[in-house]
Motif scaffolding. Structure first.
Motif, PDB file in Angstrom:
ATOM      1  N   MET A   1      -1.306  -5.712   2.712  1.00 40.50           N
ATOM      2  CA  MET A   1      -2.008  -4.813   3.618  1.00 40.50           C
ATOM      3  C   MET A   1      -1.322  -4.716   4.976  1.00 40.50           C
ATOM      4  O   MET A   1      -1.115  -3.619   5.518  1.00 40.50           O
ATOM      5  N   GLU A   2      -0.950  -5.854   5.537  1.00 34.53           N
ATOM      6  CA  GLU A   2      -0.330  -5.836   6.860  1.00 34.53           C
ATOM      7  C   GLU A   2       1.028  -5.148   6.826  1.00 34.53           C
ATOM      8  O   GLU A   2       1.378  -4.400   7.746  1.00 34.53           O
ATOM      9  N   LYS A   3       1.791  -5.352   5.761  1.00 29.28           N
ATOM     10  CA  LYS A   3       3.075  -4.658   5.620  1.00 29.28           C
ATOM     11  C   LYS A   3       2.872  -3.146   5.557  1.00 29.28           C
ATOM     12  O   LYS A   3       3.624  -2.375   6.166  1.00 29.28           O
ATOM     13  N   ALA A   4       1.871  -2.721   4.804  1.00 29.53           N
ATOM     14  CA  ALA A   4       1.602  -1.291   4.647  1.00 29.53           C
ATOM     15  C   ALA A   4       1.242  -0.650   5.979  1.00 29.53           C
ATOM     16  O   ALA A   4       1.782   0.407   6.345  1.00 29.53           O
ATOM     17  N   VAL A   5       0.340  -1.285   6.700  1.00 30.36           N
ATOM     18  CA  VAL A   5      -0.116  -0.721   7.972  1.00 30.36           C
ATOM     19  C   VAL A   5       1.010  -0.729   9.004  1.00 30.36           C
ATOM     20  O   VAL A   5       1.174   0.235   9.776  1.00 30.36           O
ATOM     21  N   GLU A   6       1.819  -1.786   9.026  1.00 31.17           N
ATOM     22  CA  GLU A   6       2.963  -1.844   9.941  1.00 31.17           C
ATOM     23  C   GLU A   6       3.890  -0.661   9.695  1.00 31.17           C
ATOM     24  O   GLU A   6       4.370  -0.020  10.642  1.00 31.17           O
ATOM     25  N   ARG A   7       4.140  -0.366   8.416  1.00 30.09           N
ATOM     26  CA  ARG A   7       5.074   0.736   8.109  1.00 30.09           C
ATOM     27  C   ARG A   7       4.473   2.082   8.470  1.00 30.09           C
ATOM     28  O   ARG A   7       5.193   2.985   8.970  1.00 30.09           O
ATOM     29  N   ILE A   8       3.188   2.266   8.263  1.00 23.06           N
ATOM     30  CA  ILE A   8       2.543   3.535   8.628  1.00 23.06           C
ATOM     31  C   ILE A   8       2.544   3.723  10.142  1.00 23.06           C
ATOM     32  O   ILE A   8       2.828   4.816  10.651  1.00 23.06           O
ATOM     33  N   ILE A   9       2.234   2.651  10.877  1.00 23.87           N
ATOM     34  CA  ILE A   9       2.237   2.730  12.340  1.00 23.87           C
ATOM     35  C   ILE A   9       3.638   3.061  12.860  1.00 23.87           C
ATOM     36  O   ILE A   9       3.802   3.891  13.764  1.00 23.87           O
ATOM     37  N   ARG A  10       4.665   2.449  12.251  1.00 23.45           N
ATOM     38  CA  ARG A  10       6.044   2.726  12.682  1.00 23.45           C
ATOM     39  C   ARG A  10       6.403   4.189  12.442  1.00 23.45           C
ATOM     40  O   ARG A  10       7.103   4.807  13.250  1.00 23.45           O
ATOM     41  N   ALA A  11       5.894   4.750  11.351  1.00 26.17           N
ATOM     42  CA  ALA A  11       6.162   6.160  11.061  1.00 26.17           C
ATOM     43  C   ALA A  11       5.606   7.056  12.158  1.00 26.17           C
ATOM     44  O   ALA A  11       6.216   8.070  12.520  1.00 26.17           O
ATOM     45  N   GLY A  12       4.438   6.673  12.701  1.00 24.62           N
ATOM     46  CA  GLY A  12       3.859   7.443  13.797  1.00 24.62           C
ATOM     47  C   GLY A  12       4.636   7.281  15.088  1.00 24.62           C
ATOM     48  O   GLY A  12       4.867   8.250  15.825  1.00 24.62           O
ATOM     49  N   GLU A  13       5.072   6.072  15.342  1.00 19.83           N
ATOM     50  CA  GLU A  13       5.802   5.792  16.597  1.00 19.83           C
ATOM     51  C   GLU A  13       7.171   6.452  16.628  1.00 19.83           C
ATOM     52  O   GLU A  13       7.651   6.830  17.700  1.00 19.83           O
ATOM     53  N   THR A  14       7.810   6.587  15.464  1.00 16.96           N
ATOM     54  CA  THR A  14       9.168   7.153  15.414  1.00 16.96           C
ATOM     55  C   THR A  14       9.182   8.605  14.949  1.00 16.96           C
ATOM     56  O   THR A  14      10.242   9.140  14.614  1.00 16.96           O
ATOM     57  N   ARG A  15       8.018   9.243  14.907  1.00 18.31           N
ATOM     58  CA  ARG A  15       7.895  10.672  14.581  1.00 18.31           C
ATOM     59  C   ARG A  15       8.473  11.006  13.208  1.00 18.31           C
ATOM     60  O   ARG A  15       9.149  12.018  13.023  1.00 18.31           O
ATOM     61  N   GLU A  16       8.209  10.167  12.236  1.00 16.01           N
ATOM     62  CA  GLU A  16       8.730  10.418  10.893  1.00 16.01           C
ATOM     63  C   GLU A  16       7.885  11.463  10.156  1.00 16.01           C
ATOM     64  O   GLU A  16       6.712  11.665  10.462  1.00 16.01           O
ATOM     65  N   LYS A  17       8.521  12.094   9.166  1.00 18.81           N
ATOM     66  CA  LYS A  17       7.810  13.003   8.280  1.00 18.81           C
ATOM     67  C   LYS A  17       7.389  12.206   7.040  1.00 18.81           C
ATOM     68  O   LYS A  17       8.186  11.437   6.496  1.00 18.81           O
ATOM     69  N   VAL A  18       6.143  12.408   6.617  1.00 20.05           N
ATOM     70  CA  VAL A  18       5.555  11.566   5.573  1.00 20.05           C
ATOM     71  C   VAL A  18       4.954  12.432   4.465  1.00 20.05           C
ATOM     72  O   VAL A  18       4.429  13.518   4.725  1.00 20.05           O
ATOM     73  N   ILE A  19       5.030  11.939   3.234  1.00 21.26           N
ATOM     74  CA  ILE A  19       4.373  12.581   2.091  1.00 21.26           C
ATOM     75  C   ILE A  19       3.258  11.661   1.597  1.00 21.26           C
ATOM     76  O   ILE A  19       3.471  10.458   1.405  1.00 21.26           O
ATOM     77  N   ILE A  20       2.075  12.221   1.405  1.00 22.64           N
ATOM     78  CA  ILE A  20       0.984  11.515   0.722  1.00 22.64           C
ATOM     79  C   ILE A  20       0.992  11.991  -0.714  1.00 22.64           C
ATOM     80  O   ILE A  20       0.911  13.193  -0.977  1.00 22.64           O
ATOM     81  N   TYR A  21       1.110  11.063  -1.658  1.00 30.35           N
ATOM     82  CA  TYR A  21       1.095  11.442  -3.075  1.00 30.35           C
ATOM     83  C   TYR A  21      -0.187  10.905  -3.700  1.00 30.35           C
ATOM     84  O   TYR A  21      -0.422   9.704  -3.743  1.00 30.35           O
ATOM     85  N   GLY A  22      -1.043  11.828  -4.162  1.00 28.98           N
ATOM     86  CA  GLY A  22      -2.353  11.436  -4.675  1.00 28.98           C
ATOM     87  C   GLY A  22      -2.539  11.686  -6.153  1.00 28.98           C
ATOM     88  O   GLY A  22      -1.599  11.598  -6.942  1.00 28.98           O
ATOM     89  N   ASP A  23      -3.757  12.029  -6.537  1.00 22.99           N
ATOM     90  CA  ASP A  23      -4.079  12.312  -7.933  1.00 22.99           C
ATOM     91  C   ASP A  23      -5.052  13.482  -7.960  1.00 22.99           C
ATOM     92  O   ASP A  23      -5.616  13.869  -6.933  1.00 22.99           O
ATOM     93  N   TYR A  24      -5.277  14.027  -9.172  1.00 23.79           N
ATOM     94  CA  TYR A  24      -6.050  15.259  -9.272  1.00 23.79           C
ATOM     95  C   TYR A  24      -7.541  15.053  -9.528  1.00 23.79           C
ATOM     96  O   TYR A  24      -8.275  16.024  -9.684  1.00 23.79           O
ATOM     97  N   ASP A  25      -8.022  13.804  -9.607  1.00 28.74           N
ATOM     98  CA  ASP A  25      -9.453  13.603  -9.828  1.00 28.74           C
ATOM     99  C   ASP A  25     -10.160  13.319  -8.499  1.00 28.74           C
ATOM    100  O   ASP A  25      -9.536  13.311  -7.435  1.00 28.74           O
TER     101      ASP A  25
END
Length: 585
Positions: free
Chosen positions: A35-59
């Motif tokens: 969990m902490e690794k995941a949140v750290e990486r998401i926060i870094r994406a915001g700080e460095t203005r990265e472009k992100v893809i959310i990949y979900g499901d159809y249900d």
């Protein structure tokens, strides 16, 4: 507490504490793996203005989880992200290589999955090769090696499950031991291994609150999304899932999502039962109940969920995602109407297919294998209906370019996954679980597949499978007076209902029929008035009643299995029974 309700709690092994789930009893989000690794990486994406893809499901679970993750990314400061939901018919379940092409096209450097990804190691490896990180948030079983992602937040991970097992064992040990300090007191009571995809995403949001990137209020408004995913994905309704569902049902009654409000309005789901004062013939005021289906686990599972699912079943899941996230009233109205139409089409397709099967005549074979020109998106539902109606495992297929594609449903001791392994030479692909599976039969091999699947069934020498369809009561009730309106209020304390905490079933043992009539446009709904030995009466209804039920006569004594619910009429409330089974005494 009534005597009947106390008996029910004792039968289920629930304490009075179970009746009042508390928000503060939720497990801390950091106990989930990575969990902490995941949140750290998401926060870094915001700080460095990265472009992100959310990949979900159809249900429903995948769409609600995607909506949650979109809010999480926004809170983290990610200003440019793309939500990618797979096409049921072209992509199937899980990540496809299309995400690699999309990442190249938009210059994304991070992909965050919701409700999928744990078994897509090859796709994640290819993303890594082109310099794109992946954070997996999922709840599905992991077959084989874990993907090479930055983080895999999945409570089904083997290492996490081992912690849960060890934690449950600690309940019987003195507090303060070294193992306990490492694992946490009774982690097992939270049932985190039973979270759905939207539930896992919700824990990411809770971790974002702890990191100061999201307000607690915003996170709590997301509880309705986690609740919908939990109910519609049929998760175990114990531990943290029970807390999420209970508070999510409170939130949805005040939802700020204009699309969800419009969807519920079209479905006839009311946020509350409203009572308004009206004048009677004498000029005095009385109360009139604004009746309708009040939002609860039932209406979420059978009214809201199917409409959201209809998008991915008939067209594309993007429609459901946009409905949950739009801020425009005009867009919300149009999307809710569109989903209403798609759900209506879905129901019509199911009815048409079921009628066609009946017209052909049901085979005497123990496993039904039927083929027709039916929409791929409803094949699983049709198979489920056939299995329930004819009490046989069922496969429903439609012809595609290179074979026959479809779904299977089973029950009892007939394991579909093992059955398909026996028929593997006839299949292009196939797999799933004991009770549900997807399958693609080779072109020209349908007759052989039908023969072999039934051959496998007979080889098992199964008997007594009918028992899996029998209704089993929680309690036998002698006096109808005990099933009072006050008792119904007590029953509400057990909600939300679901797997592990099913809605109670009561056996009315030896009541006499006073009235029998058929209702509805098609005359398929049964209404009965019954009386007990003390003269107390209750109205019972059976929707799409079984033919055997209609053979009972006035004056006969019967045993009836029912669920009980409120029935409002002209401002007064009575208890009504929904018939689940019946036999003469």
């Amino acid at each position: 507490m009534s005597r009947l309700f106390a008996r029910l709690l004792e039968k289920r092994g629930f304490s009075e504490e179970f009746l009042e789930p508390k928000w503060e009893d939720l497990a801390e989000p950091e106990v989930l793996p990575d969990m902490e690794k995941a949140v750290e990486r998401i926060i870094r994406a915001g700080e460095t203005r990265e472009k992100v893809i959310i990949y979900g499901d159809y249900d429903v679970d995948g769409v609600t989880a995607s909506a949650e993750m979109a809010e999480i990314l926004e809170a983290a400061g990610v200003s440019e992200f793309f939500v990618m939901l797979p096409d049921r018919f072209l992509d199937g379940y899980g990540m496809s290589m299309k995400v690699v092409e999309k990442a190249k096209e938009m210059g994304a450097t991070l992909v965050v999955t919701v409700d999928c990804g744990s078994n897509n190691g090859e796709v994640i490896k290819e993303l890594r090769r082109i310099g794109v990180d992946t954070v997996v948030t999922d709840h599905h079983e992991i077959s084989g090696e874990m993907p090479e992602a930055v983080a895999v937040v999945n409570p089904k991970r083997k290492d996490f499950r081992e912690k849960v097992v060890a934690s449950r064992a600690l309940v019987r040990e003195p507090q303060g031991g070294a193992t306990e300090r490492k694992i946490g007191v009774n982690l097992g009571k939270h049932h985190l291994e039973d979270l759905c995809g939207a539930g896992v995403a919700f824990y990411v949001a809770r971790m974002m609150v702890k990191r100061g990137k999201m307000s607690e209020a915003q996170m709590k408004w997301m509880t309705e999304l986690a609740m919908m995913g939990t109910i519609c994905d049929s998760m175990v309704m114990l531990g943290d899932n029970r807390i999420i569902a209970r508070f999510g049902l409170m939130v949805i009654k005040k939802t700020r999502r204009v699309g969800l409000r419009e969807l519920m309005r079209n479905a006839g789901v009311k946020m509350e039962i409203g009572r308004v004062a009206v004048a009677n013939v004498n000029g005095a005021n009385s109360e009139k109940v604004d009746s309708g289906a009040v939002v609860n686990t039932g209406t979420v599972g059978f009214q809201i969920g199917p409409r959201l699912n209809a998008a991915g079943r008939i067209e594309k899941a993007d429609l459901a995602y946009e409905l949950l996230t739009t801020k425009s009233k005009v867009v919300a109205v149009n999307l809710a109407m569109k989903l209403e139409e798609l759900n209506k089409r879905r129901r019509e397709m199911q009815t048409t297919a079921t009628d066609e099967v009946e017209e052909r005549g049901v085979s005497e074979e123990p496993v039904m294998v039927v083929e027709g020109e039916w929409h791929e998106g409803v094949l699983g539902i049709i198979a489920g209906r056939l299995t329930e109606k004819y009490r046989k495992p069922s496969f429903v297929l439609t012809e595609v370019e290179d074979g026959y594609k479809g779904s299977g449903r089973s029950f009892g001791d007939f394991n579909l996954a093992k059955a398909l392994e026996y028929c593997r030479e006839e299949l292009v692909s196939g797999g799933g679980h004991a009770a549900a599976a997807g399958v693609k039969v080779r072109l020209g091999r349908l007759a052989v597949f039908r023969e072999k699947i039934n051959e496998y069934y007979r080889s098992l020498n199964l008997s007594g499978q009918e028992k899996y369809f029998r209704v089993h009561e929680d309690l036998s009730v002698g006096s109808l007076k005990s099933l009072s309106v006050e008792f119904l209020e007590e029953l509400k304390k057990l909600e939300p209902f679901g797997v592990g905490n099913e809605e109670p079933i009561f056996l009315l043992n030896g009541v006499v029929i006073e009235e029998v009539k058929w209702m509805g446009a098609t005359g398929r709904h049964l209404s009965m008035l019954v009386k007990d030995d003390e003269g107390a009466r209750m109205r019972l209804v059976g929707f799409n009643a079984e033919e055997e039920w209609g053979k009972v006569r006035v004056g006969e004594k019967v045993r009836v299995w029912v669920r009980v619910e409120e029935n409002w009429w002209r401002g007064s409330c009575s208890v009504e029974g929904k018939i689940l089974g019946m036999e003469t005494v």
